[in-house]
Design a protein around this motif. Structure first.
Motif, short mmCIF file in Angstrom:
data_model
loop_
_atom_site.label_atom_id
_atom_site.label_comp_id
_atom_site.label_asym_id
_atom_site.label_seq_id
_atom_site.Cartn_x
_atom_site.Cartn_y
_atom_site.Cartn_z
N ILE A 274 -53.38 -68.98 -70.70
CA ILE A 274 -52.82 -70.23 -69.95
C ILE A 274 -51.90 -69.93 -68.42
N TYR A 275 -51.54 -68.75 -68.65
CA TYR A 275 -50.43 -68.16 -67.51
C TYR A 275 -51.51 -67.53 -66.31
N GLN A 276 -52.36 -67.15 -66.21
CA GLN A 276 -52.65 -67.40 -64.77
C GLN A 276 -53.78 -68.81 -64.64
N TRP A 277 -52.98 -69.53 -65.01
CA TRP A 277 -53.56 -71.04 -64.21
C TRP A 277 -52.36 -71.51 -63.67
N MET A 278 -51.20 -71.24 -64.04
CA MET A 278 -49.99 -71.90 -63.63
C MET A 278 -49.73 -72.01 -61.69
N PRO A 279 -49.66 -73.14 -61.80
CA PRO A 279 -49.62 -73.23 -60.16
C PRO A 279 -49.02 -71.73 -59.06
N PHE A 280 -48.06 -71.54 -59.69
CA PHE A 280 -47.25 -70.23 -58.42
C PHE A 280 -47.78 -69.34 -59.13
N VAL A 281 -48.45 -68.64 -59.83
CA VAL A 281 -49.11 -67.32 -60.39
C VAL A 281 -49.92 -67.61 -59.70
N ALA A 282 -50.92 -68.81 -58.87
CA ALA A 282 -52.49 -68.82 -58.11
C ALA A 282 -51.53 -68.72 -56.78
N ALA A 283 -50.37 -68.86 -56.04
CA ALA A 283 -49.97 -68.37 -55.23
C ALA A 283 -49.53 -67.27 -54.86
N ASN A 284 -49.19 -66.23 -55.72
CA ASN A 284 -48.67 -65.09 -55.99
C ASN A 284 -50.24 -64.11 -56.22
N GLN A 285 -51.05 -64.86 -56.90
CA GLN A 285 -52.24 -63.89 -56.98
C GLN A 285 -53.16 -64.04 -55.00
N PHE A 286 -53.01 -65.31 -54.94
CA PHE A 286 -53.71 -65.02 -53.05
C PHE A 286 -53.18 -64.34 -52.33
N ALA A 287 -51.66 -63.70 -52.47
CA ALA A 287 -50.86 -62.68 -51.13
C ALA A 287 -51.11 -62.16 -52.26
N PRO B 267 -58.19 -61.86 -64.23
CA PRO B 267 -58.17 -62.63 -62.84
C PRO B 267 -58.90 -63.88 -63.17
N PRO B 268 -58.58 -64.69 -63.39
CA PRO B 268 -60.57 -65.86 -63.22
C PRO B 268 -60.41 -66.13 -61.81
N LEU B 269 -60.17 -66.08 -60.95
CA LEU B 269 -60.42 -66.06 -59.77
C LEU B 269 -59.51 -65.53 -58.57
N GLY B 270 -60.47 -65.39 -57.32
CA GLY B 270 -59.85 -63.88 -56.69
C GLY B 270 -59.16 -64.82 -55.63
N PRO B 271 -58.69 -64.15 -54.60
CA PRO B 271 -57.88 -63.91 -54.23
C PRO B 271 -57.85 -65.92 -53.48
N TRP B 272 -58.92 -66.26 -52.80
CA TRP B 272 -59.47 -67.49 -51.76
C TRP B 272 -59.85 -68.32 -53.22
N GLY B 273 -60.12 -68.58 -53.99
CA GLY B 273 -60.26 -68.96 -55.72
C GLY B 273 -58.47 -69.67 -55.42
N TYR B 274 -57.96 -68.92 -55.94
CA TYR B 274 -56.92 -68.74 -56.30
C TYR B 274 -55.39 -69.60 -55.31
N SER B 275 -56.42 -69.99 -54.43
CA SER B 275 -55.53 -70.12 -52.82
C SER B 275 -56.30 -72.05 -52.70
N ALA B 276 -57.20 -71.52 -53.01
CA ALA B 276 -58.25 -73.65 -53.60
C ALA B 276 -57.63 -74.03 -54.44
N TYR B 277 -57.59 -73.89 -55.24
CA TYR B 277 -56.43 -73.54 -56.90
C TYR B 277 -55.50 -74.46 -56.63
N PHE B 278 -54.40 -73.55 -55.88
CA PHE B 278 -52.82 -73.70 -56.13
C PHE B 278 -52.31 -75.24 -54.85
N GLY B 279 -53.73 -74.52 -54.00
CA GLY B 279 -54.09 -75.83 -52.48
C GLY B 279 -54.34 -77.34 -52.99
N ALA B 280 -54.86 -77.73 -53.89
CA ALA B 280 -55.49 -78.94 -54.75
C ALA B 280 -54.30 -79.22 -55.89
N ILE B 281 -53.65 -78.79 -56.00
CA ILE B 281 -52.64 -79.08 -56.99
C ILE B 281 -51.27 -79.77 -56.08
N CYS B 282 -51.21 -78.89 -54.52
CA CYS B 282 -50.27 -79.70 -53.87
C CYS B 282 -50.63 -80.48 -53.36
#
Length: 250
Positions: free
Chosen positions: A193-206, A219-234
């Protein structure tokens, strides 16, 4: 009212108060101070990396989240949103302009945080290999602009949804400072669950999230995948706030 005038009006409303400037200053000072302490006091033993210079970016994003919430929610208290909607009865263009202005301002703060954090670390550890040699290095530093911009949209969305600065801030701070960190303690499924938290995703991108890196999670996603995931939530939260404000009385 033209798009240019809407953007100008929202820029004036945002930057004519002290809060955005204070938040911008706090975000940058926190980043510089924390990075200076981290690189000055912690014996990194040759493990200093460009992504490590961005360990304070999460604090900066929290400050920007507060800024964006205040920019949206306080308009309900002050009654300025009613005046805006009298000038723009369709409402949506005005709300889009607000998101654009707050988002761009937040993104600029992110760039300052990213490059100032990297710069102070470079000065403190000149012998470390902190040059921006690769795309990952540039993503860690310049990518803060994107994550901060999206955080600004998220904050505007929360402000529009809650309408109350107090309620919106309590929710945002409880989520960023408590919930995201505590879910990892849930037996068996906490790590996932932790790896799908929004701001964890933002950290994983940068750059790798510190907890993910320390616990050696996969992590289940790569940096750009996490960026897209965080962006979608926002964007979803922002769109929800826009739609509800469009339909309800201001």
């Amino acid at each position: 009212m033209s798009t240019a005038n809407l953007l100008r009006a929202e820029r004036i409303k945002l930057l004519s108060t002290r809060a955005p400037w204070w938040c911008a200053g706090i975000a940058v000072v926190l980043a510089i101070g924390y990075t200076a302490l981290f690189f000055g006091l912690v014996p990194l033993e040759g493990q200093a990396t460009v992504s490590a210079t961005q360990t304070a970016s999460a604090m900066g994003r929290t400050v920007v989240l507060v800024l964006a919430i205040l920019a949206a929610a306080t308009e309900f208290n002050w009654g300025t949103l009613k005046l805006t909607f009298q000038a723009v009865p369709s409402r949506v263009p005005a709300l889009l302009a607000k998101g654009a202005v707050v988002g761009v301002f937040s993104g600029l703060i992110g760039l300052l945080v990213g490059f100032c954090s990297w710069g102070i670390a470079y000065l403190i550890k000149p012998a470390a290999d902190l040059g921006l040699h690769s795309g990952a290095d540039w993503r860690a530093v310049a990518g803060q602009g994107l994550t901060f911009l999206l955080t600004g949209l998220l904050g505007v969305g929360l402000g529009l949804l809650f309408r109350s600065p107090a309620f919106a801030l309590v929710f945002a701070l409880a989520w960023t400072q408590l919930i995201e960190g505590l879910v990892i303690l849930i037996p068996r499924v906490g790590d996932d669950i932790y790896q799908w938290m929004p701001f964890v995703a933002a950290n994983q991108f940068a750059g790798p999230d510190l907890t993910v890196s320390m616990l050696k999670l996969e992590p289940p996603l790569g940096p750009w995948g996490y960026s897209a995931y965080f962006g979608a939530i926002c964007v979803i939260v922002y769109a929800a706030g826009l739609m509800i404000t469009h339909r309800r009385d201001a």
